[in-house]
Design a protein around this motif. Structure first.
Motif, short mmCIF file in Angstrom:
data_model
loop_
_atom_site.label_atom_id
_atom_site.label_comp_id
_atom_site.label_asym_id
_atom_site.label_seq_id
_atom_site.Cartn_x
_atom_site.Cartn_y
_atom_site.Cartn_z
N ALA A 279 62.27 58.48 68.17
CA ALA A 279 63.47 58.07 68.43
C ALA A 279 63.46 56.44 68.61
CB ALA A 279 63.98 58.81 69.69
N LYS A 280 64.64 56.19 68.26
CA LYS A 280 64.90 54.62 68.23
C LYS A 280 64.49 54.13 70.00
CE LYS A 280 67.40 50.83 66.23
NZ LYS A 280 66.56 50.95 65.09
N SER A 281 65.15 55.01 70.80
CA SER A 281 65.38 54.93 72.21
C SER A 281 64.02 54.92 72.82
CB SER A 281 66.29 55.80 72.98
OG SER A 281 66.10 57.07 72.48
N THR A 282 63.13 55.64 72.22
CA THR A 282 61.75 55.81 72.88
C THR A 282 60.88 54.72 72.47
OG1 THR A 282 62.28 58.18 72.40
CG2 THR A 282 60.09 57.61 73.24
N GLY A 283 61.69 53.97 71.46
CA GLY A 283 60.76 52.98 70.94
C GLY A 283 59.44 53.31 70.02
N ASN A 284 59.32 54.52 69.51
CA ASN A 284 58.36 55.14 68.92
C ASN A 284 58.46 55.53 67.21
OD1 ASN A 284 59.73 57.46 69.00
ND2 ASN A 284 58.03 58.65 69.94
N ASP A 285 59.74 54.87 66.79
CA ASP A 285 60.30 55.23 65.52
C ASP A 285 59.60 54.22 64.35
OD1 ASP A 285 61.76 53.48 66.40
OD2 ASP A 285 63.56 53.89 65.13
N TYR A 286 58.29 54.41 64.24
CA TYR A 286 57.64 53.29 63.68
C TYR A 286 58.07 53.36 62.24
CZ TYR A 286 54.59 52.97 67.72
OH TYR A 286 54.18 52.76 68.96
#
Ligand code: AMP
Ligand code: ZN
Length: 718
Positions: A279-286
């Motif tokens: 998720a974008k908010s988790t900062g893990n949507d590479y």
């Protein structure tokens, strides 16, 4: 014979095409309002492997992949008429066409970088509005859809087999569609086929029901049947597409045409990152570019995807990508070597490995087993000629570019030539020196018979070899004896200013205690790493831990806890600046054996739902800005919960865990410190804060909500 698992019938079925030796595939493609992430790419790789296997089996494949440039709305946004492309355009000050064009190009670039064969047609939704309108009209004429004030809805009640793909029927279905009520719908299960345009809307088209725009699902029904005919062979997508997207597509297409349209439904399981949904908010949507920026070959990602069957979740970590990258590079070296020495000897016996390879792929595209067959072949004593021939054929399906001519720069080539001369004169020491220089230039040389094979070394990630990807990689000192009085732990991400201010203050104040300062750089890209390396080199009290990505607050703090060797641990937030000796009063407070956590700020609650500031001395929870405890407590209470990526409620969670073990949490008044704004809070947009805070809040409630008995408000002896 190829067997494919069909989501609709929930079984593996032998594949037979509708038309002899011709296979028609439709794949749900990207919504072009942002870059595709590696999860989307995993799903496109599935379709690519499917196509390559069919082609290798002699099918003439026709592959269509749509590009959603209008109308993709999540159902709840649809009720408000929001469209992802339009929303992104408004936010960027561009037209929807410009946004769609930009992200279509970057999507095509990513596919090309992964050697995904381009679909034969990439229909854009906006080019098929007429076909969508025609299909909707047909549904209205047949009584399967109804019009309300310019909107058109599909009437689920009129399509009795609705739910057959996802299994969402009856109560489960109502549960699934529980969203903001749209008063225009006759039944909450109904879904929009067409929405009337609100005043001022840019992306709109004329229709028999007035100006408006299509719902998301109708585009795939219209485009697939327009381009592939009223019946086609295979439809692919990710599992999240099963409901509602494909369920609705079946209702629309079968409703309009009166018969089954798709023969096989294939769905790829999701890719997770570090065990979490992307998720974008988790900062893990590479994105693929982000992997490339870290020095990885895009095909290393392709290799990684081949190591997990498509119907299983793939947990992406940088460590697994590094392993895939090493595997791919070894495979390429072996392939080059086989080719280089394939003039020596002959043979054309098909090997057992060929049977194993195809057996695996024909069994529902089992790429992991196919890969093991490739490795089996490479390690076998099969003659190099045969190996080379088979590897070429295998790579047509794998798409790993095993035998791409490696373009070696002239400078490297001349070193290789020079080295060959040295070796022929038996000057091995000098030859080895050159091998070293060639390696520094990024190439690997290998002597195969009379030939020298030169292959590029797989780039090491730019983060440096010392970066960890999870707290588990930090060696745990938890069971080791105390080596100093205090372990101070600081964590930061793109917060160089705060880290520096806090670290300087800690190191400046002589407290008479032996300390170590552990600084965890949680995947910063603002120069924190350089500063930290320099600080650790200069001051022997400092130890640095680098993470190759943002691992979240809980995990970052755990990196510190695992490597701590002090009698006491002090977790400091970078918003806190010590202005004097913090450690002596904390050490004193921690003398008491019943004490759990001590700190500077505390909160109490009556119900574990609302918390208010509390002066102490005893409190329910100590705030995470400053928390100190005995290191031995961690052995009992455990590590922090890494699911708390955002910092909020992590402190309450840990405080409650300590309370559950029977310890008391306390405030130490008047600690010498200054407060600064909290960097994670400051940089998170308000809506995002709410969302992340809520998520942590519910996580906390789920774990501890029933333990109101632990609260001071309910304790018998106040
Ligand atoms: P979207 O742009 O969201 O419509 O997604 C494009 C395609 O990627 C769809 O087929 C989705 O099912 C698929 N997809 C979305 N998220 C993931 C994920 N995390 N892993 C694998 N596939 C995904
Ligand atoms: Zn679709």
């Amino acid at each position: 014979m190829l067997q494919l698992y069909d989501t609709l019938t929930r079984e593996k079925k032998p594949f037979g095409s509708l038309e002899a030796k011709r296979a028609r595939i439709y794949s749900c493609g990207p919504t072009v309002y942002r870059d595709v992430h590696i999860g989307n790419l995993r799903t496109y790789l599935l379709a690519d492997w499917l196509r390559r296997v069919l082609e290798a089996q002699g099918y003439d494949v026709y592959h269509v992949k749509n590009i959603t440039d209008v109308g993709h709305m999540r159902q709840e946004l649809l009720e408000r008429g929001e469209d992802k492309v339009v929303a992104a355009a408004l936010a960027a000050g561009k037209t929807p066409q410009q946004i769609a064009q930009q992200y279509t190009e970057s999507f095509l670039r990513d596919e090309a970088a992964l050697d995904i064969k381009p679909a034969h047609d990439f229909p854009r939704a906006t080019d098929y509005i007429d076909q969508m309108i025609a299909m909707i009209q047909r549904l209205v004429d047949q009584g399967l859809a109804y019009v309300v004030e310019g909107d058109v809805y599909f009437s689920v009640e009129r399509f009795p087999t609705y739910g057959k793909l996802s299994g969402n029927t009856g109560e489960a279905l109502l549960e699934g569609v529980r969203v903001e009520l749209d008063p225009k719908k006759r039944d909450p299960r109904d879904f929009a086929l067409w929405k009337s345009a609100e005043p001022g809307r840019i992306a709109k088209w004329p229709s028999p029901w007035g100006d408006g725009f299509p719902g998301w699902h109708i585009e795939c029904s219209a485009m697939s049947t327009s381009l592939l005919g009223p019946r086609f062979d295979i439809h692919t997508g990710g599992v999240d597409n099963i409901f509602p997207h494909h369920e609705d597509e079946i209702a629309q297409s079968e409703g309009a045409l009166g018969h089954q349209v798709v023969e096989y439904w294939l769905h790829g399981q999701h890719l997770l990152v570090d065990g979490l949904k992307m998720a974008k908010s988790t900062g893990n949507d590479y994105t693929l570019s982000q992997l490339e920026e870290r020095g990885f070959d895009p095909l290393a990602f392709r290799y990684l995807c081949a190591t997990v069957h498509y119907r299983r979740r793939l947990n992406f970590t940088f460590e697994s990508l590094r392993a895939a990258s090493a595997g791919l590079s070894r495979l390429r070296q072996a392939a080059h070597q086989a080719v280089a020495s394939s003039n020596n000897g002959d043979g054309d016996d098909s090997s057992e490995w060929e049977a194993a390879f195809w057996g695996a792929l024909l069994d529902d595209l089992h790429l992991p087993r196919a890969l093991s067959a490739v490795w089996g072949l490479v390690r076998s004593s099969v003659p190099d000629v045969v190996k080379a021939r088979l590897l070429r054929a295998f790579d047509d399906v794998l798409g790993l570019d095993l035998l791409a001519p490696t373009s070696v720069p002239d400078a490297v080539q001349s070193m290789v030539d020079e080295r060959r001369k040295l070796r022929s004169r038996a000057e091995f020491a000098k030859a080895d020196e050159l091998r070293q220089r060639i390696a520094e230039a990024g190439f690997h040389v290998r002597d195969a018979g009379r030939d020298t094979v030169v292959t590029p070394l797989v780039a090491a990630p730019l983060m440096g070899v010392d970066a960890v990807h999870s707290s588990q990689e930090v060696p745990s000192c938890l069971d080791e004896p105390d080596a100093c009085d205090f372990s101070l732990i600081l964590t930061g991400r793109d917060d160089l200013e705060g880290l520096r201010r806090c670290a300087d203050a800690v190191l400046r104040h002589d407290t008479g205690h032996r300390i170590e300062l552990i600084v965890v750089d949680n995947g910063s890209s603002d120069g924190t790493a350089d500063w930290l390396r320099e600080l650790a080199a200069r001051d022997e009290r400092v130890r640095a831990i680098f993470s190759d990505h943002n691992m979240g607050t809980g995990a970052a703090r755990n990196c510190g806890l695992r490597s701590a060797r002090g009698r006491y641990v002090l977790l400091l937030d970078t918003s806190v600046e010590p202005t004097g000796d913090l450690l002596s009063p904390l050490a004193e407070a921690l003398e008491n054996g019943t004490t759990g956590i001590v700190g500077a700020f505390g909160v109490n609650s009556d119900d574990l739902r609302d918390f208010h500031d509390a002066a102490g001395p005893e409190v329910d929870a100590v705030e995470g800005y400053l928390m100190a405890f005995r290191r031995e407590r961690v052995r009992e209470v455990g590590m922090m919960d890494e699911k708390f990526r955002f910092y909020r409620h992590l402190d309450l969670d840990y405080s409650l865990a300590v309370r559950e073990r029977g310890y008391r949490n306390r405030i130490v008044p008047n600690l010498p410190l200054r407060r600064h704004p909290h960097s994670d809070w400051e940089r998170t947009p308000p809506q995002e804060r709410d969302r992340l805070s809520k998520r942590n809040y519910y996580r906390f409630l789920k774990k501890h909500g029933h333990r109101t008995d632990l609260l001071l408000a309910n304790s018998e002896s106040p």
